[in-house]
Scaffold this motif. Structure first.
Motif, PDB file in Angstrom:
ATOM      1  N   ALA A   1      -7.566  59.578  43.220  1.00 17.91           N
ATOM      2  CA  ALA A   1      -8.137  58.573  44.113  1.00 17.91           C
ATOM      3  C   ALA A   1      -7.085  57.516  44.430  1.00 17.91           C
ATOM      4  CB  ALA A   1      -9.356  57.930  43.472  1.00 17.91           C
ATOM      5  N   GLN A   2      -7.204  56.978  45.629  1.00 22.58           N
ATOM      6  CA  GLN A   2      -6.262  55.945  46.036  1.00 22.58           C
ATOM      7  C   GLN A   2      -6.640  54.607  45.424  1.00 22.58           C
ATOM      8  OE1 GLN A   2      -7.539  58.246  47.968  1.00 22.58           O
ATOM      9  NE2 GLN A   2      -5.746  59.309  48.744  1.00 22.58           N
ATOM     10  N   LYS A   3      -5.609  53.803  45.154  1.00 25.79           N
ATOM     11  CA  LYS A   3      -5.843  52.467  44.618  1.00 25.79           C
ATOM     12  C   LYS A   3      -4.817  51.496  45.181  1.00 25.79           C
ATOM     13  CE  LYS A   3      -6.403  49.816  40.362  1.00 25.79           C
ATOM     14  NZ  LYS A   3      -6.352  49.824  38.890  1.00 25.79           N
ATOM     15  N   ILE A   4      -5.284  50.303  45.526  1.00 28.42           N
ATOM     16  CA  ILE A   4      -4.409  49.251  46.041  1.00 28.42           C
ATOM     17  C   ILE A   4      -4.466  48.067  45.089  1.00 28.42           C
ATOM     18  CG2 ILE A   4      -4.071  47.563  47.877  1.00 28.42           C
ATOM     19  CD1 ILE A   4      -3.389  50.142  49.006  1.00 28.42           C
ATOM     20  N   THR A   5      -3.314  47.509  44.760  1.00 25.97           N
ATOM     21  CA  THR A   5      -3.273  46.351  43.875  1.00 25.97           C
ATOM     22  C   THR A   5      -2.515  45.210  44.534  1.00 25.97           C
ATOM     23  OG1 THR A   5      -3.312  47.801  41.927  1.00 25.97           O
ATOM     24  CG2 THR A   5      -2.628  45.526  41.591  1.00 25.97           C
ATOM     25  N   GLN A   6      -3.177  44.073  44.621  1.00 24.98           N
ATOM     26  CA  GLN A   6      -2.523  42.844  45.096  1.00 24.98           C
ATOM     27  C   GLN A   6      -2.581  41.864  43.925  1.00 24.98           C
ATOM     28  OE1 GLN A   6      -4.936  43.091  49.116  1.00 24.98           O
ATOM     29  NE2 GLN A   6      -3.289  41.590  49.343  1.00 24.98           N
ATOM     30  N   THR A   7      -1.441  41.519  43.385  1.00 26.14           N
ATOM     31  CA  THR A   7      -1.396  40.782  42.126  1.00 26.14           C
ATOM     32  C   THR A   7      -1.361  39.270  42.297  1.00 26.14           C
ATOM     33  OG1 THR A   7       1.000  40.986  42.104  1.00 26.14           O
ATOM     34  CG2 THR A   7      -0.260  42.673  40.924  1.00 26.14           C
ATOM     35  N   GLN A   8      -1.289  38.791  43.528  1.00 26.71           N
ATOM     36  CA  GLN A   8      -1.197  37.344  43.769  1.00 26.71           C
ATOM     37  C   GLN A   8      -2.536  36.835  44.304  1.00 26.71           C
ATOM     38  OE1 GLN A   8       1.615  38.473  46.660  1.00 26.71           O
ATOM     39  NE2 GLN A   8       3.318  37.377  45.728  1.00 26.71           N
ATOM     40  N   PRO A   9      -3.370  36.227  43.482  1.00 22.57           N
ATOM     41  CA  PRO A   9      -4.650  35.731  43.993  1.00 22.57           C
ATOM     42  C   PRO A   9      -4.436  34.622  45.017  1.00 22.57           C
ATOM     43  CG  PRO A   9      -4.638  35.776  41.603  1.00 22.57           C
ATOM     44  CD  PRO A   9      -3.239  36.057  42.047  1.00 22.57           C
ATOM     45  N   GLY A  10      -3.425  33.767  44.801  1.00 24.47           N
ATOM     46  CA  GLY A  10      -3.166  32.676  45.719  1.00 24.47           C
ATOM     47  C   GLY A  10      -1.688  32.364  45.800  1.00 24.47           C
ATOM     48  N   MET A  11      -1.269  31.918  46.986  1.00 24.20           N
ATOM     49  CA  MET A  11       0.121  31.499  47.166  1.00 24.20           C
ATOM     50  C   MET A  11       0.162  30.246  48.022  1.00 24.20           C
ATOM     51  SD  MET A  11       2.478  34.826  47.760  1.00 24.20           S
ATOM     52  CE  MET A  11       3.916  33.775  47.700  1.00 24.20           C
ATOM     53  N   PHE A  12       1.098  29.357  47.679  1.00 25.15           N
ATOM     54  CA  PHE A  12       1.294  28.117  48.437  1.00 25.15           C
ATOM     55  C   PHE A  12       2.737  28.103  48.920  1.00 25.15           C
ATOM     56  CE2 PHE A  12      -2.674  25.978  47.445  1.00 25.15           C
ATOM     57  CZ  PHE A  12      -3.104  26.663  46.327  1.00 25.15           C
ATOM     58  N   VAL A  13       2.902  27.901  50.229  1.00 28.18           N
ATOM     59  CA  VAL A  13       4.234  27.962  50.825  1.00 28.18           C
ATOM     60  C   VAL A  13       4.408  26.786  51.786  1.00 28.18           C
ATOM     61  CG1 VAL A  13       5.714  29.349  52.341  1.00 28.18           C
ATOM     62  CG2 VAL A  13       4.325  30.466  50.600  1.00 28.18           C
ATOM     63  N   GLN A  14       5.616  26.267  51.866  1.00 28.54           N
ATOM     64  CA  GLN A  14       5.914  25.219  52.837  1.00 28.54           C
ATOM     65  C   GLN A  14       6.054  25.819  54.223  1.00 28.54           C
ATOM     66  OE1 GLN A  14       5.100  22.280  50.904  1.00 28.54           O
ATOM     67  NE2 GLN A  14       6.358  21.618  52.636  1.00 28.54           N
ATOM     68  N   GLU A  15       5.565  25.075  55.186  1.00 37.78           N
ATOM     69  CA  GLU A  15       5.681  25.493  56.585  1.00 37.78           C
ATOM     70  C   GLU A  15       7.131  25.817  56.922  1.00 37.78           C
ATOM     71  OE1 GLU A  15       4.382  22.425  59.203  1.00 37.78           O
ATOM     72  OE2 GLU A  15       4.156  23.759  60.938  1.00 37.78           O
ATOM     73  N   LYS A  16       7.319  26.852  57.720  1.00 41.28           N
ATOM     74  CA  LYS A  16       8.613  27.335  58.220  1.00 41.28           C
ATOM     75  C   LYS A  16       9.355  28.196  57.200  1.00 41.28           C
ATOM     76  CE  LYS A  16       9.141  23.500  61.434  1.00 41.28           C
ATOM     77  NZ  LYS A  16       9.978  22.361  61.889  1.00 41.28           N
ATOM     78  N   GLU A  17       8.865  28.250  55.977  1.00 41.54           N
ATOM     79  CA  GLU A  17       9.498  29.156  55.016  1.00 41.54           C
ATOM     80  C   GLU A  17       8.977  30.576  55.220  1.00 41.54           C
ATOM     81  OE1 GLU A  17      10.316  26.161  51.237  1.00 41.54           O
ATOM     82  OE2 GLU A  17       8.808  27.743  51.084  1.00 41.54           O
ATOM     83  N   ALA A  18       9.741  31.551  54.762  1.00 40.89           N
ATOM     84  CA  ALA A  18       9.285  32.931  54.755  1.00 40.89           C
ATOM     85  C   ALA A  18       8.442  33.164  53.506  1.00 40.89           C
ATOM     86  CB  ALA A  18      10.466  33.886  54.779  1.00 40.89           C
ATOM     87  N   VAL A  19       7.501  34.089  53.612  1.00 40.19           N
ATOM     88  CA  VAL A  19       6.636  34.387  52.470  1.00 40.19           C
ATOM     89  C   VAL A  19       6.463  35.891  52.342  1.00 40.19           C
ATOM     90  CG1 VAL A  19       4.580  34.077  53.915  1.00 40.19           C
ATOM     91  CG2 VAL A  19       4.368  33.975  51.443  1.00 40.19           C
ATOM     92  N   THR A  20       6.432  36.360  51.116  1.00 40.97           N
ATOM     93  CA  THR A  20       6.218  37.777  50.837  1.00 40.97           C
ATOM     94  C   THR A  20       4.934  37.949  50.044  1.00 40.97           C
ATOM     95  OG1 THR A  20       8.587  38.282  50.829  1.00 40.97           O
ATOM     96  CG2 THR A  20       7.126  39.840  49.721  1.00 40.97           C
ATOM     97  N   LEU A  21       4.048  38.769  50.566  1.00 45.31           N
ATOM     98  CA  LEU A  21       2.790  39.082  49.878  1.00 45.31           C
ATOM     99  C   LEU A  21       2.900  40.491  49.311  1.00 45.31           C
ATOM    100  CD1 LEU A  21       0.257  37.693  52.517  1.00 45.31           C
ATOM    101  CD2 LEU A  21       1.347  36.510  50.604  1.00 45.31           C
ATOM    102  N   ASP A  22       2.624  40.621  48.033  1.00 47.95           N
ATOM    103  CA  ASP A  22       2.841  41.886  47.338  1.00 47.95           C
ATOM    104  C   ASP A  22       1.667  42.847  47.487  1.00 47.95           C
ATOM    105  OD1 ASP A  22       4.520  40.307  44.499  1.00 47.95           O
ATOM    106  OD2 ASP A  22       5.242  40.851  46.493  1.00 47.95           O
ATOM    107  N   CYS A  23       1.997  44.128  47.562  1.00 49.28           N
ATOM    108  CA  CYS A  23       0.990  45.180  47.593  1.00 49.28           C
ATOM    109  C   CYS A  23       1.595  46.425  46.967  1.00 49.28           C
ATOM    110  CB  CYS A  23       0.555  45.476  49.019  1.00 49.28           C
ATOM    111  SG  CYS A  23      -0.512  46.933  49.196  1.00 49.28           S
ATOM    112  N   THR A  24       0.983  46.922  45.923  1.00 46.13           N
ATOM    113  CA  THR A  24       1.386  48.209  45.367  1.00 46.13           C
ATOM    114  C   THR A  24       0.217  49.167  45.503  1.00 46.13           C
ATOM    115  OG1 THR A  24       0.723  47.559  43.137  1.00 46.13           O
ATOM    116  CG2 THR A  24       3.025  47.230  43.740  1.00 46.13           C
ATOM    117  N   TYR A  25       0.535  50.436  45.586  1.00 44.98           N
ATOM    118  CA  TYR A  25      -0.512  51.422  45.827  1.00 44.98           C
ATOM    119  C   TYR A  25      -0.292  52.643  44.949  1.00 44.98           C
ATOM    120  CZ  TYR A  25       3.175  53.487  48.683  1.00 44.98           C
ATOM    121  OH  TYR A  25       4.373  54.023  49.114  1.00 44.98           O
TER     122      TYR A  25
END
Lengths: 117, 110
Positions: A1-25
């Protein structure tokens, strides 16, 4: 069976910065795809980007790009030059096989992104 | 324009009543889905359908029913057996590399 995991419940970033949201499958399929969605406070699910497992290049859509690492089974979403309007929940998803082989969409738990001015 | 339409946007139900949420798509997608979302939570799969006249139970099907008489339509009925139906309901459809959602129906039991 397929499974998706996102390990970051919340993230705070300053405007104009780049952000990476994690996803493993996890999947045993040889051919598969991965979706990313944005859900603002209004509730609607906005399609952002799609990556196919056999696509030779990482997907890009405007400020959104996917850092797809097949060997690591990760498909991280990168948002460049973040804006206040990027504040939302973000979900990673992939098609899976359910009862009698019917297709279903499998979702991660989501990451709440907050952009600070 | 192609898309998925859910109606109504807001729905109020009295305890003990059945209500039906509408989902229509004109994207020619084969697969359709219903999800439930509680405040601050992720999406939980209620029912899904790959083809007309066939559908499967998802993770939280108890208290819900669906039909798929046409490719374009996948209505969800929230029955009186669903003990805690107040939630946000999302319908989606997909084919290969496309998967889109409707705008959702917010159901409240009064």
């Amino acid at each position: 069976a397929q499974k998706i995991t996102q390990t970051q419940p919340g993230m705070f970033v300053q405007e104009k910065e780049a952000v990476t949201l994690d996803c493993t499958y996890d999947t045993s399929d040889q051919s598969y795809g991965l979706f990313w969605y944005k859900q603002p406070s209004s509730g609607e699910m906005i399609f952002l980007i799609y990556q196919g497992s056999y696509d030779e290049q990482n997907a890009t859509e405007g400020r959104y790009s996917l850092n797809f690492q097949k060997a690591r089974k990760s498909a991280n979403l990168v948002i460049s030059a973040s804006q206040l309007g990027d504040s939302a929940m973000y979900f990673c998803a992939m098609p899976g096989r359910g009862i009698q082989g019917a297709q279903k969409l499998v979702f991660g738990q989501g990451t709440r992104l907050t952009i600070n001015p | 324009d192609g898309g998925i339409t859910q109606s109504p946007k807001y729905l109020f139900r009295k305890e003990g009543q059945n209500v039906t949420l509408s989902c229509e798509q004109n994207l020619n997608h084969d697969a359709m889905y219903w999800y439930r979302q509680d405040p601050g939570q992720g999406l939980r799969l209620i029912y899904y359908s790959q083809i007309v006249n066939d559908f499967q139970k998802g993770d939280i099907a108890e208290g819900y029913s669906v039909s798929r008489e046409k490719k374009e339509s996948f209505p969800l009925t929230v029955t009186s057996a669903q003990k805690n139906p107040t939630a946000f309901y999302l319908c989606a459809s997909s084919i290969r590399s496309e998967a889109f959602f409707g705008q959702g129906t917010r159901l409240t039991v009064v």
